[in-house]
Design a protein around this motif. Structure first.
Motif, PDB file in Angstrom:
ATOM      1  N   ARG A  85      -7.051   7.610   3.176  1.00 63.69           N
ATOM      2  CA  ARG A  85      -7.555   7.950   1.974  1.00 63.69           C
ATOM      3  C   ARG A  85      -7.467   6.870   1.183  1.00 63.69           C
ATOM      4  O   ARG A  85      -8.504   6.296   0.385  1.00 63.69           O
ATOM      5  N   ALA A  86      -6.474   6.169   1.228  1.00 61.71           N
ATOM      6  CA  ALA A  86      -6.070   4.967   0.306  1.00 61.71           C
ATOM      7  C   ALA A  86      -7.152   3.675   0.780  1.00 61.71           C
ATOM      8  O   ALA A  86      -7.785   3.065  -0.028  1.00 61.71           O
ATOM      9  N   MET A  87      -7.292   3.721   2.271  1.00 66.73           N
ATOM     10  CA  MET A  87      -8.182   2.409   2.737  1.00 66.73           C
ATOM     11  C   MET A  87      -9.621   2.592   2.077  1.00 66.73           C
ATOM     12  O   MET A  87     -10.558   1.831   1.710  1.00 66.73           O
TER      13      MET A  87
ATOM     14  N   PRO B  54     -12.896   1.361   4.358  1.00 64.93           N
ATOM     15  CA  PRO B  54     -12.448   2.613   5.219  1.00 64.93           C
ATOM     16  C   PRO B  54     -11.985   2.162   6.666  1.00 64.93           C
ATOM     17  O   PRO B  54     -12.765   1.118   7.340  1.00 64.93           O
ATOM     18  N   PHE B  55     -11.172   2.870   7.383  1.00 67.74           N
ATOM     19  CA  PHE B  55     -10.510   2.515   8.683  1.00 67.74           C
ATOM     20  C   PHE B  55     -11.341   3.222   9.622  1.00 67.74           C
ATOM     21  O   PHE B  55     -11.294   4.596   9.268  1.00 67.74           O
TER      22      PHE B  55
ATOM     23  N   LEU C 277       0.841  -1.001   0.205  1.00 67.80           N
ATOM     24  CA  LEU C 277      -0.025  -0.121   0.059  1.00 67.80           C
ATOM     25  C   LEU C 277       0.651   1.360   0.038  1.00 67.80           C
ATOM     26  O   LEU C 277       0.552   2.156  -0.509  1.00 67.80           O
ATOM     27  N   CYS C 278       1.898   1.250   0.764  1.00 69.71           N
ATOM     28  CA  CYS C 278       2.771   2.308   1.052  1.00 69.71           C
ATOM     29  C   CYS C 278       3.409   2.652  -0.688  1.00 69.71           C
ATOM     30  O   CYS C 278       3.372   3.723  -1.158  1.00 69.71           O
ATOM     31  N   ALA C 279       3.970   1.684  -1.212  1.00 66.25           N
ATOM     32  CA  ALA C 279       4.498   1.565  -2.354  1.00 66.25           C
ATOM     33  C   ALA C 279       3.505   2.073  -3.468  1.00 66.25           C
ATOM     34  O   ALA C 279       3.863   2.906  -4.466  1.00 66.25           O
ATOM     35  N   GLU C 280       2.358   1.772  -3.375  1.00 63.07           N
ATOM     36  CA  GLU C 280       1.408   2.033  -4.393  1.00 63.07           C
ATOM     37  C   GLU C 280       1.036   3.677  -4.280  1.00 63.07           C
ATOM     38  O   GLU C 280       0.750   4.354  -5.018  1.00 63.07           O
TER      39      GLU C 280
END
Length: 424
Positions: free
Chosen positions: A247-249, A255-256, A109-112
């Motif tokens: 935002r990514a989640m 959603p977190f 996720l961090c890389a994306e």
């Protein structure tokens, strides 16, 4: 509100203590709880990782809010089951809980999304991990991919040590990543979908020995706030790490909701993410709870009911807290169990001190016994770190626990730094 707290450790004792002080908390249940939690809550013996058992208890007892302490119930889908039953719950569903449940998931996720973190490679087997080692310089970090209670990480200082760590991890998925230079700090943020607000900072001591030496543990002590995480670095961590993650989640349809604990390395380039936890840390939680002011239960309900963005930001005391862990001899290997613990009451008579129970049980005779691992979290609050430290160790020294041990240098790095500033 009627509140149900899940868990049985020091973190949950601190949460129970703080929730019980909230004006909006009418009653507090804990499952399964421990002798410390029993001071603040009615303890009920159910399995907190069973979605069916948690929902049944919540419905039977008219629970308005479920607060999930540890990670295992979250990964098991307890929050999903509560939401499906229309019970408000503080804690993420199983899908966003992958941020802790799978280190590989978080690294991808961090890389994306361009979230700053260490370079890495994901591998599925030990042989793949050994083959990938040549890509990294030494030191190198070896991480088991799944839940490991804070102990599934090896910082290998030699290639032989890295190979041994891989073999010890067994033939399962793991992450190999570059070693980051800097100082670690923890940032806790409340997250409600795409809304995220900082709650508190802390620093913990993961190594078992003095001077931060020896094997990793779940944490031998902590203090809050962490002055090394300056307001500017905290702002960057929120803007570059926590908010993009939220935002990514949300963009993935998962959603977190809950507390997101970002373990950070403060590098020369700025803060970088080491890993996420999807719940309060332990022992950081014990250090943070005494600093939180206002109605804590209502704050958690605001997150659980999607109202964080319309809620006043958290208010924290300007004072400093320190937690010193007393662990059972043999921890983090094979700890002794059954040791007698006494004189907690005199310890709590030290100004600003609360002793949270992490690994205790009551004998039929009423005696308090150790069940191994981390046993007590002695927490002190004071106007500054030096005074908090003095109070904490005065309380530690009052406790009688022959099978216990603790570090005497919690907070040493920050105390040395502040002493240096005073000397200028």
């Amino acid at each position: 509100m009627n509140i149900l707290l899940l868990g049985s450790g020091g973190r949950e004792d601190a949460l129970a203590w703080r929730l019980r002080q909230s004006p909006s908390c009418d009653s507090l249940l804990a499952a399964p709880g421990n002798p410390g939690i029993a001071r603040w809550a009615e303890c009920v013996a159910i399995d907190p990782t069973s979605p069916e058992a948690v929902v049944a208890l919540a419905q039977e007892r008219g629970v308005d809010l479920v607060v999930v302490g540890p990670e295992a119930p979250l990964v098991a889908g307890v929050a999903d089951a509560c939401r499906a039953a229309r019970i408000a719950v503080f804690g993420p569903n199983a899908a966003p809980a992958q941020l802790e449940g799978s280190k590989g998931f978080t690294k991808d996720l961090c890389a994306e999304h361009g979230i700053p973190t260490a370079d890495y490679v994901r591998v599925e087997t030990a042989s793949d991990a050994l083959a990938a080692l040549h890509r990294f310089t030494i030191p190198v970090v070896i991480k088991a991919d799944g839940l490991a209670a804070g102990k599934g990480v090896t910082v290998a200082l030699t290639r032989d040590e890295a190979e041994r760590a891989i073999q010890a991890a067994g033939d399962g998925p793991m992450v190999i990543e570059e070693f980051l230079e800097g100082e670690e700090a923890s940032l806790f943020a409340l997250v409600d979908g795409e809304v995220a607000v900082p709650l508190a900072s802390a620093q913990d001591h993961k190594r078992v020995g003095e001077g931060d030496t020896g094997p990793n543990t779940g944490g031998m002590g902590a203090y809050s706030p962490a002055p090394v995480l300056t307001p500017e670095l905290e702002r960057r961590a929120m803007e570059e790490i926590v908010l993009p993650t939220a935002r990514a989640m949300a963009s993935r349809g998962t959603p977190f909701s809950g507390v997101l604990y970002a373990g950070l390395m403060l590098t020369a380039e700025g803060p970088k993410l080491i890993e996420y936890n999807v719940r309060f840390g332990d022992p950081e939680c014990e250090a943070i709870m005494p600093r939180i002011e206002g109605d804590f239960a209502e704050l958690l309900m605001a997150v659980a009911s999607g109202r964080l963005g319309a809620t006043e930001p958290p208010v924290l005391s300007d004072e400093t807290t320190m937690t010193v862990i007393i662990a059972a001899e043999g921890y983090p290997g094979t700890p002794k169990k059954g040791g007698l613990i006494d004189e907690i009451e005199p310890a709590e008579q030290v100004e600003g001190v609360t002793v949270f129970h992490a690994g205790t049980a009551r004998h039929a005779s009423g005696a308090l016994l150790s069940v191994g691992g981390r046993v007590l979290a002695v927490t002190a609050k004071a106007p500054n770190l030096a005074r908090a430290r003095a109070r904490a160790y005065r309380a530690v020294d009052a406790i009688r626990f022959a099978d216990g041990f603790h570090r005497r240098d919690i907070g040493w790095r920050e105390l040395e730094r502040s002493a240096g500033e005073l000397a200028k």
